[in-house]
Design an enzyme around this catalytic site. Structure first.
Site, PDB file in Angstrom:
ATOM      1  N   ASN A   1      51.596  46.321  34.637  1.00  0.00           N
ATOM      2  CA  ASN A   1      51.615  45.113  35.451  1.00  0.00           C
ATOM      3  C   ASN A   1      51.330  43.910  34.289  1.00  0.00           C
ATOM      4  OD1 ASN A   1      51.404  42.725  36.899  1.00  0.00           O
ATOM      5  ND2 ASN A   1      49.726  43.294  38.084  1.00  0.00           N
TER       6      ASN A   1
ATOM      7  N   LYS B   1      51.903  40.850  34.831  1.00  0.00           N
ATOM      8  CA  LYS B   1      51.547  39.680  35.138  1.00  0.00           C
ATOM      9  C   LYS B   1      52.529  38.410  34.925  1.00  0.00           C
ATOM     10  CE  LYS B   1      47.016  41.413  36.166  1.00  0.00           C
ATOM     11  NZ  LYS B   1      45.737  41.355  36.337  1.00  0.00           N
TER      12      LYS B   1
ATOM     13  N   HIS C   1      48.332  42.611  45.401  1.00  0.00           N
ATOM     14  CA  HIS C   1      47.398  42.506  44.376  1.00  0.00           C
ATOM     15  C   HIS C   1      46.408  41.449  44.815  1.00  0.00           C
ATOM     16  CE1 HIS C   1      45.944  41.656  40.337  1.00  0.00           C
ATOM     17  NE2 HIS C   1      46.558  43.081  40.018  1.00  0.00           N
TER      18      HIS C   1
ATOM     19  N   GLU D   1      45.123  39.243  43.072  1.00  0.00           N
ATOM     20  CA  GLU D   1      45.348  37.854  42.762  1.00  0.00           C
ATOM     21  C   GLU D   1      46.341  37.122  43.612  1.00  0.00           C
ATOM     22  OE1 GLU D   1      46.902  38.782  38.599  1.00  0.00           O
ATOM     23  OE2 GLU D   1      44.774  39.435  38.101  1.00  0.00           O
TER      24      GLU D   1
ATOM     25  N   GLU E   1      41.742  48.595  42.867  1.00  0.00           N
ATOM     26  CA  GLU E   1      41.524  47.623  41.680  1.00  0.00           C
ATOM     27  C   GLU E   1      40.039  46.875  42.124  1.00  0.00           C
ATOM     28  OE1 GLU E   1      45.208  46.877  38.921  1.00  0.00           O
ATOM     29  OE2 GLU E   1      45.083  45.402  40.713  1.00  0.00           O
TER      30      GLU E   1
ATOM     31  N   GLY F   1      40.612  41.972  34.107  1.00  0.00           N
ATOM     32  CA  GLY F   1      40.536  41.101  33.254  1.00  0.00           C
ATOM     33  C   GLY F   1      39.153  40.781  32.665  1.00  0.00           C
TER      34      GLY F   1
ATOM     35  N   SER G   1      40.484  46.917  33.723  1.00  0.00           N
ATOM     36  CA  SER G   1      40.456  46.924  32.453  1.00  0.00           C
ATOM     37  C   SER G   1      40.420  48.286  31.906  1.00  0.00           C
ATOM     38  CB  SER G   1      38.651  46.437  32.311  1.00  0.00           C
ATOM     39  OG  SER G   1      38.636  45.065  32.581  1.00  0.00           O
TER      40      SER G   1
HETATM   41  P1  13P Z   1      43.394  44.189  33.563  1.00  0.00           P
HETATM   42  O1  13P Z   1      43.715  45.577  33.216  1.00  0.00           O
HETATM   43  O2  13P Z   1      43.880  43.262  32.511  1.00  0.00           O
HETATM   44  O3  13P Z   1      41.905  44.193  34.151  1.00  0.00           O
HETATM   45  O4  13P Z   1      44.157  43.934  34.847  1.00  0.00           O
HETATM   46  C1  13P Z   1      44.297  44.997  35.891  1.00  0.00           C
HETATM   47  C2  13P Z   1      45.191  44.674  36.945  1.00  0.00           C
HETATM   48  O5  13P Z   1      44.933  43.601  37.810  1.00  0.00           O
HETATM   49  C3  13P Z   1      46.276  45.419  36.967  1.00  0.00           C
HETATM   50  O6  13P Z   1      47.056  44.877  38.402  1.00  0.00           O
END
Ligand code: 13P
Length: 258
Positions: free
Chosen positions: A11, A13, A101, A103, A173, A179, A219
């Site tokens: 992903n 982003k 997600h 976010e 997640e 992150g 992560s």
């Molecule tokens: P990270 O791997 O940067 O923690 O992000 C995870 C994520 O949100 C994947 O959709």
């Protein structure tokens, strides 16, 4: 060990323009071999503006990664400024679409009802949703993680048939691990992925539960990929930050060697 085929998804982003996307795909195609693809499915989820470019590179160089998207709307067309319809993605050979997600839920106020409508719309366009769920740190500390995640999954899947559910991907997640560099322990990640599968089993039966793929995200790095991805109920990873590095992402895809 499960017989489900792992899916490792990157992903991206809101990162990489279409030139940078092309470069990353080409680097990945050198590092991820046919032997790797024998064992795992790989999907990449660029921003919308890169999808056409990535599709062209995958096609012309015959690179066996699946194309993914990060988001879409649930309506088929109309006055929804800024949105993209599932059929538009399907036309570009997009196979997997991330839905719900954290976010999107937290920053853009996506509700469980919207997630459910998107899941149906994505299936209607013959693509596969990657349905995200996960708890906050406060919910985990309060002992509410399983309830929260179970309710999110149940709401997202409302109205689907057992056969549809069996073909889905669900990504667990934990929000506190996204992150932050802080990963769920392999035991905690396995326990929650097992809980998600048990929830599916309770409503949709054994066949759906045994074939739905449950990814872990938060992560994921080369250093922890093997431990996470060899858990019985973890069928792949949804990778954020580390998917922007060809070295890191390809090592995660090759987690068996780590
Ligand atoms: P990270 O791997 O940067 O923690 O992000 C995870 C994520 O949100 C994947 O959709």
């Amino acid at each position: 060990m499960s017989t489900r085929r792992p899916l490792i998804s990157g992903n991206w982003k809101m990162n990489l323009n279409h030139f940078e996307a092309m470069k990353l795909i080409q680097e990945l195609s050198y590092q991820i071999t046919g032997d790797d693809i024998e064992l795992v499915d790989v999907s990449v989820h660029p921003p919308f503006t890169d999808i056409r470019t990535v599709q062209t590179v995958l096609d012309s160089d015959k690179i066996p990664f699946f194309l993914g998207a990060q988001h879409c709307h649930f309506e088929e067309r109309g006055a929804f400024t800024g949105e993209v319809a599932p059929s538009m993605l399907a036309k570009l050979n997009v196979k997997y679409v991330i839905v719900g997600h954290s976010e999107r839920r937290e920053i853009f106020n996506e509700t469980d009802e919207m997630v459910n409508a998107k899941v149906k719309a994505i299936l209607g366009a013959e693509m596969t949703p990657i349905v995200c769920c996960g708890e906050t740190l406060e919910e985990r500390d309060a002992g509410d993680a399983e309830t929260k995640v179970g309710a999110q999954v149940q709401a997202a899947l409302t109205g689907l048939t057992a056969e549809q559910v069996g073909g889905l991907v669900i990504a667990y997640e934990p929000i506190w691990a996204i992150g932050t560099g802080r990963t769920a322990s392999a035991e905690d990640a396995q326990a929650m992925c097992h809980h998600v599968r048990a929830g599916v089993r309770g409503i949709y039966g054994d066949e759906a539960a045994d074939s739905v793929r449950v990814q872990y995200g938060g992560s994921v790095k080369p250093a922890n990929a093997n431990e996470l991805l060899t858990q019985a109920d973890i069928d792949g990873a949804l990778v954020g930050g580390a998917s922007l590095s060809a070295d890191d992402f390809s090592r995660i895809v090759q987690y068996r060697l780590l």
